[in-house]
Design an enzyme around this catalytic site. Structure first.
Site, mmCIF file in Angstrom:
data_model
loop_
_atom_site.group_PDB
_atom_site.id
_atom_site.type_symbol
_atom_site.label_atom_id
_atom_site.label_comp_id
_atom_site.label_asym_id
_atom_site.label_seq_id
_atom_site.Cartn_x
_atom_site.Cartn_y
_atom_site.Cartn_z
ATOM 1 C CG HIS A 1 -1.683 -1.227 1.458
ATOM 2 N ND1 HIS A 1 -2.933 -1.492 0.941
ATOM 3 C CD2 HIS A 1 -1.317 -2.346 2.139
ATOM 4 C CE1 HIS A 1 -3.316 -2.697 1.312
ATOM 5 N NE2 HIS A 1 -2.361 -3.245 2.033
ATOM 6 C CB SER B 1 10.773 22.688 -15.340
ATOM 7 O OG SER B 1 9.995 23.860 -15.368
ATOM 8 C CE LYS C 1 9.799 19.538 -11.181
ATOM 9 N NZ LYS C 1 8.542 19.995 -11.779
ATOM 10 C CG ASN D 1 10.372 17.415 -14.637
ATOM 11 O OD1 ASN D 1 10.329 17.574 -13.420
ATOM 12 N ND2 ASN D 1 10.127 18.380 -15.502
ATOM 13 C CD GLU E 1 6.553 12.184 -15.208
ATOM 14 O OE1 GLU E 1 5.684 12.850 -14.650
ATOM 15 O OE2 GLU E 1 7.487 12.714 -15.840
#
Ligand code: ARG
Length: 457
Positions: free
Chosen positions: A151, A272, A278, A280, A285
Site C-alpha cells: 500500500h 522544466s 527541476k 523530471n 512517466e
C-alpha cells in the site's frame, strides 16, 4: 473488362486502402511470394524459366523497398496489390501468374503470422536484455537494505537486489509468453486460398519448410480468418508493458525528493521550462502511461473479431494498426526502460535510513511472541499496542521503557524487544525460500543468472 462498370469513388478508395500502413509487411510478402512461386514450379504451374523471372522481379522489388525507392501508386489498395502491380511492370504478364492458387486472404494471414513471429522474437530479446541489466544492478546492490512496501506504506525491510529481482522474474514470464506467441504463429495459412482451399495440389508442407513454419494450418476456413496469434501478441505485449509501467511508476516515486532513493541519469531526464531546479522523470512517466495504449489495442482487436462470421471479412484489415503500434510502442518502451534503469544511481544512505525504521520490525516482535507460545493473532494485538504507545509519544520501539513493556507485553521479558529489532536482525530473519535474508537473496541471484543463461526462445 472486369466485374465493375464504374471506377472506385476516391472516398471509397481512401477508406478501403491499407497500403499506407501495411507497407511494412513488404519484406514478408516478398519472402512468402518466393516460396509460393517455388511451390508453383514444383507443381508444374510455372516453368523453371518463369520461376527465375519471378524471383528476379521479387529481388528487384526488395531492393527498391530497402532503398526506399518503391513507389506506391494511387490505385494500389494494399501492399499485396502494389507488389503484384510492380512485378508485372518489371517482368511483364508472367508476373500475373504468381497469384495462381493464392488469395490475398491466405496471403495476408501468412504475412501477419511472419510479422508476429519476427516481433515476438524481438520482444523476447529486448526483455532478455532488460533482465540482464536488472540482474547486473541487483548483483551490485545485493546487500543494500531498503523498506519493502505494501500500500506504499513501509512494511518490512528487504534488500534492493530482492526488489529489483521481482521485476526480473516478471520479465522472464514475459519472455516465455512471447515464446508461446511464436509457437501460435507457426501454422502456415498459405495454400488455403480465399477460404476453401485451391484447385491445384499445392505442396503446403514444402512451403512451410521453406518459410520456417512448424506445420500447416489444418482448416482453410480457420486459416484465413485466424488472428489468434495477433491477440496473443497483443496480450503478451499488454502484460509486458504493464510490468514496465510498474517499474516506471516506482522510478517516479523513488526519484522524488521525498523518497530520494535514486537519482535519474541526466541523459534520461528533462528540465522544466520555468523551474530551473527541476529534473523530471519523463521516461519513467511515459513507461507508466504507454501500457494502457497497448491494452487498448488488445481490447480493440477483440472488438474487431467479436461476432465476426467466418471466414475472411474486411474487418480483419483492422488488425494491423493495432498490432503495428503495439509493436513499436513495446519495443521502444523495453529499450527505454533498460537505458533508464542502467543510469539510475541508488542512494544507500537514504534507503538504509528508511529501512532502519524500527516499526518495520513489528512482525518480527510478534513472531518472537509466537515462539514463546502466544497465538499469532494475540501477538499481533500486543505488538500493535506497543507500536501505538511508541508512535503516540513520538518514540521508536526501542525507546519504550521497561515498565511499559512489562505492562503491555510481559511475555517479551527484559531483552526480547531489543533483540528482535536490533541491527539488521529483522531483515535477515526472512529465511524462507524466496525471502529477503541475504543468503536467500544470493541464492536467488544465482537462480536468476541461470535463468538468463537458458537459451532465449
Ligand atoms: N488488405 C487486406 C487486409 O489487410 C488484404 C486482404 C484483402 N482481401 C480481400 N478479400 N479484400 O485484410
Amino acid at each position: 473488362m472486369s466485374r465493375f462498370s464504374s471506377p472506385q469513388d476516391p472516398l471509397f478508395r481512401a477508406f478501403n486502402a491499407s497500403v499506407a500502413y501495411d507497407y511494412r509487411l513488404a519484406p514478408y510478402d516478398l519472402e512468402q511470394s518466393g516460396a509460393h512461386a517455388r511451390m508453383l514450379e514444383r507443381a508444374g504451374v510455372l516453368s523453371g524459366e518463369e520461376l527465375a523471372e519471378i524471383e528476379h522481379g521479387l529481388a528487384a522489388i526488395r531492393a527498391e523497398i530497402d532503398s526506399d525507392e518503391f513507389i506506391v501508386q494511387p490505385g494500389d489498395e494494399d501492399i499485396h496489390m502494389a507488389i503484384e502491380r510492380r512485378l508485372t511492370e518489371l517482368i511483364g504478364p508472367v508476373g500475373g501468374k504468381l497469384h495462381t492458387a493464392r488469395s490475398r486472404n491466405d496471403q495476408v494471414a501468412t504475412d501477419m503470422a511472419m510479422f508476429v513471429r519476427a516481433h515476438s522474437l524481438s520482444a523476447a530479446e529486448l526483455a532478455h536484455e532488460l533482465m540482464a541489466t536488472l540482474l547486473d544492478i541487483a548483483e551490485r546492490h545485493s546487500d543494500w537494505p531498503m523498506p519493502g512496501y505494501t500500500h506504499l506504506q513501509r512494511a518490512q525491510p528487504v534488500y534492493l537486489a530482492h526488489h529489483l529481482l521481482a521485476h526480473f522474474w516478471r520479465l522472464r514470464r514475459d519472455r516465455a509468453r512471447f515464446a508461446e506467441v511464436m509457437a501460435a504463429a507457426s501454422e502456415l495459412p498459405l495454400g488455403s486460398g480465399a477460404l476453401a482451399g485451391v484447385t491445384f495440389d499445392t505442396d503446403r508442407e514444402g512451403m512451410a519448410r521453406d518459410l520456417a513454419f512448424a506445420r500447416v494450418a489444418e482448416n482453410s476456413i480457420d486459416a484465413v480468418s485466424n488472428r489468434d496469434f495477433v491477440l496473443d501478441y497483443l496480450s503478451a505485449a499488454a502484460t509486458c508493458a504493464t510490468h514496465l509501467s510498474q517499474l516506471g511508476g516506482e522510478v517516479v516515486v523513488w526519484s522524488s525528493e521525498e523518497f530520494g532513493f535514486c537519482s535519474l541519469p541526466d541523459s534520461f531526464a528533462s528540465g522544466s521550462s520555468i523551474m530551473p531546479q527541476k529534473k523530471n522523470p519523463d521516461a519513467a512517466e511515459l513507461l507508466r502511461a504507454k501500457a494502457p495504449r497497448i491494452v487498448g489495442h488488445l481490447a480493440a482487436l477483440h472488438g474487431v473479431l467479436h461476432g465476426l462470421p467466418l471466414a475472411y471479412n474486411k474487418d480483419l484489415q483492422e488488425d494491423k494498426e493495432h498490432l503495428f503500434d503495439a509493436v513499436d510502442t513495446l519495443e521502444l518502451s523495453l529499450q527505454a526502460a533498460r537505458a533508464l534503469v542502467r543510469g539510475l544511481e541508488f542512494r544507500r544512505d537514504r534507503m538504509a535510513a528508511a529501512a532502519a525504521d524500527e516499526f518495520l520490525g513489528a512482525t518480527d516482535v510478534a513472531d518472537l511472541l509466537v515462539r514463546r507460545g502466544v497465538p499469532f493473532r494475540e501477538a499481533h494485538g500486543i505488538v500493535g499496542s506497543l507500536v501505538r504507545t511508541a508512535a503516540d509519544s513520538g518514540r521508536a520501539l526501542s525507546e519504550l521503557d521497561r515498565e511499559e513493556i512489562a505492562r503491555l507485553a510481559p511475555q517479551l521479558g527484559d531483552a526480547g524487544l531489543a533483540d528482535a529489532i536490533s541491527g539488521d536482525g529483522f531483515i535477515d530473519s526472512k529465511v524462507s525460500r524466496g525471502g529477503t535474508a541475504l543468503p536467500r537473496v544470493r541464492e536467488q541471484l544465482s537462480e536468476a543468472r541461470q535463468a538468463l543463461s537458458e537459451a532465449a526462445p
